[in-house]
Design a protein around this motif. Structure first.
Motif, PDB file in Angstrom:
ATOM      1  N   VAL A 151       8.403  87.999 -37.956  1.00  0.00           N
ATOM      2  CA  VAL A 151       8.316  86.838 -37.063  1.00  0.00           C
ATOM      3  C   VAL A 151       9.324  85.790 -37.508  1.00  0.00           C
ATOM      4  O   VAL A 151       9.418  85.457 -38.702  1.00  0.00           O
ATOM      5  N   ARG A 152      10.094  85.276 -36.566  1.00  0.00           N
ATOM      6  CA  ARG A 152      11.058  84.224 -36.889  1.00  0.00           C
ATOM      7  C   ARG A 152      10.359  82.950 -37.317  1.00  0.00           C
ATOM      8  O   ARG A 152       9.379  82.527 -36.715  1.00  0.00           O
ATOM      9  N   ILE A 159       7.644  88.674 -42.870  1.00  0.00           N
ATOM     10  CA  ILE A 159       7.304  90.078 -42.614  1.00  0.00           C
ATOM     11  C   ILE A 159       5.938  90.414 -43.207  1.00  0.00           C
ATOM     12  O   ILE A 159       5.642  90.066 -44.352  1.00  0.00           O
ATOM     13  N   ASN A 160       5.128  91.104 -42.407  1.00  0.00           N
ATOM     14  CA  ASN A 160       3.829  91.605 -42.862  1.00  0.00           C
ATOM     15  C   ASN A 160       3.654  93.050 -42.389  1.00  0.00           C
ATOM     16  O   ASN A 160       3.938  93.371 -41.227  1.00  0.00           O
ATOM     17  N   CYS A 179      10.943  96.882 -38.444  1.00  0.00           N
ATOM     18  CA  CYS A 179       9.914  95.894 -38.109  1.00  0.00           C
ATOM     19  C   CYS A 179       9.876  95.659 -36.601  1.00  0.00           C
ATOM     20  O   CYS A 179      10.904  95.728 -35.920  1.00  0.00           O
ATOM     21  N   VAL A 180       8.691  95.326 -36.122  1.00  0.00           N
ATOM     22  CA  VAL A 180       8.556  94.892 -34.731  1.00  0.00           C
ATOM     23  C   VAL A 180       8.961  93.420 -34.650  1.00  0.00           C
ATOM     24  O   VAL A 180       8.376  92.568 -35.317  1.00  0.00           O
ATOM     25  N   THR A 181       9.968  93.135 -33.840  1.00  0.00           N
ATOM     26  CA  THR A 181      10.410  91.750 -33.643  1.00  0.00           C
ATOM     27  C   THR A 181      10.134  91.259 -32.219  1.00  0.00           C
ATOM     28  O   THR A 181      10.225  90.067 -31.943  1.00  0.00           O
ATOM     29  N   VAL A 227      12.373  86.520 -45.680  1.00  0.00           N
ATOM     30  CA  VAL A 227      13.762  86.925 -45.908  1.00  0.00           C
ATOM     31  C   VAL A 227      14.658  86.146 -44.938  1.00  0.00           C
ATOM     32  O   VAL A 227      14.227  85.812 -43.826  1.00  0.00           O
ATOM     33  N   PRO A 228      15.880  85.857 -45.335  1.00  0.00           N
ATOM     34  CA  PRO A 228      16.773  85.120 -44.428  1.00  0.00           C
ATOM     35  C   PRO A 228      17.142  85.958 -43.211  1.00  0.00           C
ATOM     36  O   PRO A 228      17.232  87.197 -43.293  1.00  0.00           O
TER      37      PRO A 228
END
Length: 387
Positions: A151-152, A159-160, A179-181, A227-228
């Motif tokens: 998630v932004r 991230i989870n 990841c799902v974004t 994370v960036p």
């Protein structure tokens, strides 16, 4: 039974590989008393990576501009067969299959210059290890059903999720995490993100020990890992499509490892048949043994021809999705049959724990599962021929 070289340059490289394996690595393994089921430290495998790099054997498939040799699939398949057939315990590290450039695969072409400097080049130089994290506890063959979320949050992703049975994670410094974004879009909402494994919230557990007894895989748990956003590999929501290109080639490149292991088992069975004495002579004089050896040689020939034909298509830039699945299902099943026959020829020696043939039997059984089960490969083939 060895595969013929395609060029004098490859022949020279194979000679160098043979000398390293049989004059350095295998003697070192024996002197240290290494066994198949030892837990090897990152320092131990990193020494193999760096020595291979010094000899020009590491990262061969990587583009020249990134420090590799841009080796094609055909030549790489020959070398992978050679190294697997050598009998070296640490053979997967010599060409970078476990934690090395093979883990990056074709995804490197999507990396930014900053990502090349931080993630790609250290792996090519044998200084760091990487892994590719897609599989989850509820998402195996159905890769598009992954649940790990990114998630932004400002300039970061949070991230989870949990990644399960991730190959080479035991030797990795970072993972390329799928990841799902964009939830609700299926495969069109998945992104690939570099995640350093020493970041807060990342933990690895080593409960998933495979039947080979090798300490290679781990589960990666990510809890509020920040994370960036410049760790995003390629475009957002395009990670799954990029990964699928890697997976087809990866399926093909698993196959020469199988034939190499099967080739080792075949050679051992052939030698054993000549030397094992029963009823006044070598067991090689019995037709039952001769027929098993004949079947093994025939299966190796068929598997090798199939692999090289598909590798040639890959080098020509063709779509090998169907052919790679054909190779994966056929080679994994036939090579396991070769190992089974080798065990039968060896008798009680072949079923002794950690005898090379017994270990190869276990290792090759695993390949009918990893990188897509035989059933999934048949689904892919059927879809292609019926469309």
């Amino acid at each position: 039974m060895d595969i013929a070289s395609t060029s004098p340059a490859l022949d020279a490289l194979r000679h160098k590989l043979h000398r390293y394996l049989h004059e350095e690595l295998i003697p070192h393994e024996r002197a240290q008393g290494f066994s198949y089921e030892d837990r090897f430290s990152k320092e131990t495998v990193r020494r193999v990576w760096q020595r291979s790099r010094e000899l020009g054997l590491y990262g061969l498939q990587v583009p020249v501009e990134l420090g590799g040799q841009a080796m094609g699939a055909q030549d790489l398949c020959i070398l992978k067969d050679d190294v697997a057939a050598s009998g070296a315990i640490l053979f997967p590290h010599v060409l970078g299959d476990w934690g090395g450039p093979a883990r990056i695969g074709s995804l490197a072409k999507h990396a930014t210059p900053d990502q090349v400097a931080r993630f790609i080049l250290p792996v090519v130089r044998g200084e760091q290890g990487s892994c590719f994290a897609m599989t989850e506890p509820q998402s195996g063959s159905d890769a598009a059903s992954i649940r790990t979320r990114a998630v932004r949050d400002g300039d970061d992703y949070v991230i989870n999720g949990v990644k399960h049975y991730i190959s080479a994670s035991a030797f990795a410094d970072y993972a390329i995490v799928m990841c799902v974004t964009d939830p609700g879009k299926g495969m069109d909402g998945i992104s690939a993100i570099f995640v350093e494994l020493d970041r807060p919230g990342v933990s690895l557990t080593y409960d998933c020990l495979p039947m080979t007894g090798q300490h290679v895989d781990a589960d990666i748990t990510l809890r509020n890992v920040r994370v960036p956003r410049n760790n995003l590999l390629g475009e957002e929501n395009q990670g799954f499509r990029s990964a699928m290109g890697r997976i087809s080639v990866n399926r093909l490149l698993h196959c020469p490892t199988m034939t190499g292991l099967a080739r080792q088992a075949y050679r051992m069975a052939l030698d054993y048949a000549h030397t094992r004495q029963q009823f006044g002579g070598p067991i090689s004089r019995f037709q039952a043994i001769q027929h098993m050896l004949a079947d093994m040689a025939t299966q190796l020939y068929a598997c090798t021809a199939m692999i090289m034909a598909t590798a040639r298509l890959a080098d020509e830039g063709k779509d090998i999705r169907m052919q790679a699945s054909m190779c994966k299902v056929f080679v994994s099943e036939k090579c396991f049959d070769i190992a089974d026959k080798a065990m039968q020829i060896h008798g009680n020696a072949g079923v002794t724990k950690n005898h090379p043939v017994e270990f190869i039997f276990r290792r090759l059984r695993l390949y009918r599962i990893v990188t897509g089960t035989s059933e999934i490969q048949r689904n892919t083939i059927a879809k292609a021929i019926l469309s």
